[in-house]
Scaffold this motif. Structure first.
Motif, PDB file in Angstrom:
ATOM      1  N   ASP A 396       0.845  -1.193   0.000  1.00  0.00           N
ATOM      2  CA  ASP A 396       0.000   0.000   0.000  1.00  0.00           C
ATOM      3  C   ASP A 396       0.885   1.250   0.000  1.00  0.00           C
ATOM      4  N   ASN A 397       0.686   2.119  -0.971  1.00  0.00           N
ATOM      5  CA  ASN A 397       1.525   3.315  -1.097  1.00  0.00           C
ATOM      6  C   ASN A 397       1.364   4.278   0.066  1.00  0.00           C
ATOM      7  N   THR A 398       0.147   4.354   0.609  1.00  0.00           N
ATOM      8  CA  THR A 398      -0.088   5.258   1.744  1.00  0.00           C
ATOM      9  C   THR A 398       0.690   4.797   2.969  1.00  0.00           C
ATOM     10  N   LEU A 400       3.272   2.873   2.951  1.00  0.00           N
ATOM     11  CA  LEU A 400       4.696   2.980   2.638  1.00  0.00           C
ATOM     12  C   LEU A 400       5.173   4.420   2.799  1.00  0.00           C
ATOM     13  N   ALA A 401       4.316   5.375   2.440  1.00  0.00           N
ATOM     14  CA  ALA A 401       4.663   6.796   2.588  1.00  0.00           C
ATOM     15  C   ALA A 401       4.809   7.162   4.062  1.00  0.00           C
ATOM     16  N   GLU A 404       8.098   5.922   5.108  1.00  0.00           N
ATOM     17  CA  GLU A 404       9.127   6.779   4.508  1.00  0.00           C
ATOM     18  C   GLU A 404       9.327   8.058   5.320  1.00  0.00           C
TER      19      GLU A 404
END
Length: 436
Positions: A396-398, A400-401, A404
């Motif tokens: 999931d990009n959210t 992962l962000a 980060e």
């Protein structure tokens, strides 16, 4: 033609935008023609509605959309040409007196500030350290044992002591009237665990089964029940049952019940230490990160874009309303919360965000994929199925962000600690774990 940008005050800028009327009209016509191919109207077949009818019905809305799009596009192009970093949304208004065949607009906006970083080598940062001692492991073991304790009824003449589970009836009155939450039957609590207020526990300590006692109880001024906060109530408590607690022995059976792979006392203690080391690492990092961020904010000079502060205040306000709603507050969306309450916090967040961004840019501190994976593996290690948790983050990009952002802050923290004047301070395990 070069873009002319006028400085109004600090970060506020103004520039003029101009575009041909023909450009607007051409785009409006194109969109209306496209719309006419699909629009449905009574009395006409799909795609056969006359253009003058389509224009009469939808012309105003299409004209408004085109103006917004074209003006926005013109502003973005002009800002890029002038190499401006725009903060927030511009305020754009049409100006009178434009040349024939043209439209002129005035755009007022803010830009992000130049961040002047101070000399980090003279910044002072206090770095805290903690060791996981045998005493910390013993304390954690005691907590685990208490979570698995059993109880047996004590004799009728036994006096209640700390660790016992009491079953009581109680009733409290203020000015002769029972108050909400002040009466209960067959209520259970562990004496000495701090579940009840100090006066209640002191009155219950030493009582026997079947015994009743009356006593005054002063509610603290900051008590969560606002109706009784700061008031003194008259309580009567009757003990109905006293049960002694029995803690499990620290042995292989306890280790096995906790799912320890090495089901031995040594394996149990090693597993506890591993988990405590991980928790201590995260808490130390969070505390030291706060000290670093404080030092960064103090060392940098910059003006704050009001648009960014206002946006952050709005986010904090929405978060506060969501929290009230989650707590079951009726009509939380209508509760009046002054925006300025959040201004200091919003200003700090914006300031810190700009300073961190500049430090990352200037020193190439961006988070790498290897760092992200390592951090995710560390987070997943405390779960029963780490591989599934790792996939959950990476899919999931959210999420992962979010990881980060944490890793980036860790990079900034390590960078500042490598430059600043660092003084180490040892804090006790209990003090570190007591902090939120």
């Amino acid at each position: 033609m070069a873009v002319v940008v006028e400085t109004l005050e600090k970060l506020e800028r103004k520039m003029l935008l101009s575009m041909p009327v023909a450009l607007i009209q051409s785009e409006v016509t194109a969109r209306l023609k496209k719309l006419a191919r699909t629009v449905k109207m009574d009395g006409f077949r799909p795609g056969k509605v006359p253009m003058n009818v389509v224009a009469q019905r939808y012309g105003y809305n299409v004209q408004y959309e085109v103006m917004n799009d074209k003006v926005g596009e013109a502003f973005a192009n002009a800002a890029n040409e002038a190499k401006l970093r725009v903060a927030g949304q511009p305020k754009i208004s049409e100006k009178d007196g434009a040349p024939e065949g043209a439209l002129t607009f005035e755009a007022v906006f803010e830009v992000y500030p130049e961040v002047k970083m101070g000399d980090l080598t003279v910044a002072e940062v206090e770095k805290v350290t903690t060791e996981v001692s045998d005493a910390a492991i013993d304390k954690t073991l005691d907590i685990l044992r208490k979570q698995r304790r059993t109880f047996s009824q004590r004799p009728q003449d036994a006096a209640a002591e700390d660790g016992d589970r009491l079953t009581v009836d109680f009733e409290g009155k203020i000015d002769g009237e029972t108050f909400e939450g002040g009466k209960a039957e067959n209520f259970q609590f562990i004496l000495g665990d701090g579940q009840m207020l100090k006066e209640f526990e002191e009155a219950s300590r030493g009582m026997k089964t079947g015994e009743s006692k009356t006593f005054p109880l002063a509610f603290p001024a900051d008590y969560h029940g606002k109706d009784v906060a700061g008031k003194t109530a008259d309580f009567m408590v009757t003990v109905k049952k006293i049960e002694a607690a029995h803690l499990p022995e620290v042995n292989e059976a306890l280790a096995k019940s906790l799912g320890i792979e090495d089901a031995s006392v040594e394996g149990l203690r090693a597993d506890i230490k591993k988990n405590l080391d991980r928790e201590v690492k995260f808490r130390l990092l969070a505390r030291n990160k706060t000290a670093v961020m404080d030092a960064l904010v103090a060392s940098a000079e910059l003006d704050l874009p009001n648009a960014s502060v206002q946006a952050e205040m709005q986010r904090l306000l929405e978060g506060a309303r969501a929290d009230l709603k989650q707590r079951g507050i009726k009509d939380a969306d209508k509760v009046t919360i002054p925006e300025d309450v959040f201004r200091p916090q919003a200003e700090r967040r914006v300031r810190l965000g700009l300073v961190v961004a500049e430090l990352v840019r200037a020193n190439s501190l961006q988070a790498t994929m290897d760092q992200l994976k390592a951090h995710i593996q560390e987070l997943a290690a405390s779960y029963e199925k780490p591989a599934e948790v790792e996939r959950w983050y990476l899919s999931d990009n959210t999420r992962l962000a979010e990881v980060e952002a944490i890793v980036l802050e860790n990079n900034v923290t390590d960078f500042v600690l490598s430059k600043a004047k660092v003084s180490e301070k040892a804090v006790s395990f209990d003090d570190l774990m007591a902090q939120n």
